[in-house]
Design an enzyme around this catalytic site. Sequence first.
Site, PDB file in Angstrom:
ATOM      1  N   ASN A   6     -10.718  -3.217  -6.213  1.00  0.00           N
ATOM      2  CA  ASN A   6      -9.888  -2.266  -6.973  1.00  0.00           C
ATOM      3  C   ASN A   6     -10.434  -1.947  -8.369  1.00  0.00           C
ATOM      4  O   ASN A   6      -9.964  -1.015  -9.030  1.00  0.00           O
ATOM      5  CB  ASN A   6      -8.432  -2.758  -7.080  1.00  0.00           C
ATOM      6  CG  ASN A   6      -7.637  -2.587  -5.798  1.00  0.00           C
ATOM      7  OD1 ASN A   6      -6.692  -3.325  -5.530  1.00  0.00           O
ATOM      8  ND2 ASN A   6      -8.001  -1.596  -4.981  1.00  0.00           N
ATOM      9  N   ASP A  42       0.810  -1.219   0.000  1.00  0.00           N
ATOM     10  CA  ASP A  42       0.000   0.000   0.000  1.00  0.00           C
ATOM     11  C   ASP A  42       0.846   1.273   0.000  1.00  0.00           C
ATOM     12  O   ASP A  42       1.950   1.296   0.550  1.00  0.00           O
ATOM     13  CB  ASP A  42      -0.904  -0.016   1.245  1.00  0.00           C
ATOM     14  CG  ASP A  42      -2.050   0.974   1.126  1.00  0.00           C
ATOM     15  OD1 ASP A  42      -2.310   1.461   0.007  1.00  0.00           O
ATOM     16  OD2 ASP A  42      -2.690   1.261   2.151  1.00  0.00           O
TER      17      ASP A  42
HETATM   18  C1  FPP Z   1      -2.072  -0.078  -3.284  1.00  0.00           C
HETATM   19  O1  FPP Z   1      -1.589   1.252  -3.248  1.00  0.00           O
HETATM   20  C2  FPP Z   1      -1.522  -0.762  -4.454  1.00  0.00           C
HETATM   21  C3  FPP Z   1      -2.260  -1.366  -5.427  1.00  0.00           C
HETATM   22  C4  FPP Z   1      -3.739  -1.391  -5.409  1.00  0.00           C
HETATM   23  C5  FPP Z   1      -1.621  -1.987  -6.606  1.00  0.00           C
HETATM   24  C6  FPP Z   1      -0.365  -2.804  -6.334  1.00  0.00           C
HETATM   25  C7  FPP Z   1       0.212  -3.202  -7.627  1.00  0.00           C
HETATM   26  C8  FPP Z   1       1.538  -3.218  -7.934  1.00  0.00           C
HETATM   27  C9  FPP Z   1       2.599  -2.929  -6.951  1.00  0.00           C
HETATM   28  C10 FPP Z   1       1.974  -3.508  -9.323  1.00  0.00           C
HETATM   29  C11 FPP Z   1       1.921  -4.891  -9.832  1.00  0.00           C
HETATM   30  C12 FPP Z   1       2.383  -5.955  -8.919  1.00  0.00           C
HETATM   31  C13 FPP Z   1       3.317  -6.921  -9.165  1.00  0.00           C
HETATM   32  C14 FPP Z   1       3.400  -8.042  -8.188  1.00  0.00           C
HETATM   33  C15 FPP Z   1       4.257  -6.922 -10.301  1.00  0.00           C
HETATM   34  P1  FPP Z   1      -2.624   2.448  -3.484  1.00  0.00           P
HETATM   35  O2  FPP Z   1      -2.722   2.700  -4.936  1.00  0.00           O
HETATM   36  O3  FPP Z   1      -3.920   2.143  -2.825  1.00  0.00           O
HETATM   37  O4  FPP Z   1      -1.897   3.640  -2.750  1.00  0.00           O
HETATM   38  P2  FPP Z   1      -2.581   4.875  -2.018  1.00  0.00           P
HETATM   39  O5  FPP Z   1      -3.304   4.311  -0.823  1.00  0.00           O
HETATM   40  O6  FPP Z   1      -1.420   5.711  -1.635  1.00  0.00           O
HETATM   41  O7  FPP Z   1      -3.490   5.526  -2.998  1.00  0.00           O
END
Ligand code: FPP
Length: 250
Positions: free
Chosen positions: A74, A26
């Site tokens: 998501n 996150d």
């Molecule tokens: C949460 O941060 C992250 C996600 C919903 C996406 C995670 C995906 C990746 C790291 C990329 C692909 C993965 C791999 C294994 C290659 P957020 O977007 O909710 O952050 P925020 O809370 O700061 O908005």
Amino acid sequence: MADRLKTNDTAGRELHPPRHIAIIMDGNGRWATLRGLPRTAGHKAGAETFRRIATYCKNIGVQYLTVYAFSTENWKRSEEEVGAIMGLLKRYLLEAVDTMEKDHIRLRFFGDMTPIAPELRALAHQTDEISDQLAPGDFQANICLNYGGRDEILRAVRKFAAECAAGEKRPEELDDAMFSMYMDSRGIPDPELIIRPSGELRLSNFLLWQCAYSEFYFTDVLWPDFDEAELDQAIAAYHARDRRFGGVKK
Ligand code: FPP
């Protein structure tokens, strides 16, 4: 596989890593916004952090690393953001197809893959088949994609109920161990340690069945900034916990 009892952390201290670590990756969006970048740049950086932390886990002898890449919730994000995350997954899977055999890395997916684009699903199937050829003791990364803890439980219940209706199973024979075999994580020990960076103090529908006795570690560091030393700290905190599993300390 690295000797789990003889690895050292980044400061040279002896490390006894848990067998299974799970991470809610996150803070990618906030990391990007703080830098005046689009949210997708945060996911790109987050994917690199995944690569780095997975490599470190493998090197220190963690056997399973489970990461939350995309939840059942998501899909509410913009088409651009969803597309960017799926694009990153595709890129990493294409790379994994070429390297996982040589690096002895098994890759598995948790989640309902039905709404995932056919191309990505085919790649996941390919990495699954390569994983089947690798040794069970090899490091395994589990990527949670279109994953929700409640959805996983519901899919398991539906499958068990269907088997009961078909006369293959009886409701009375269902216990903890049997139910675990209906989950996406079948055959994998529950995570001893669940890490959530970015300052949020919740589970967000992650591994609801498997987390019954997991230790939780929260840090304010945003996922793209999470590094090996942060993981060492999480493991050290885990070792400082008194795990009683409902019993009494002897
Ligand atoms: C949460 O941060 C992250 C996600 C919903 C996406 C995670 C995906 C990746 C790291 C990329 C692909 C993965 C791999 C294994 C290659 P957020 O977007 O909710 O952050 P925020 O809370 O700061 O908005």
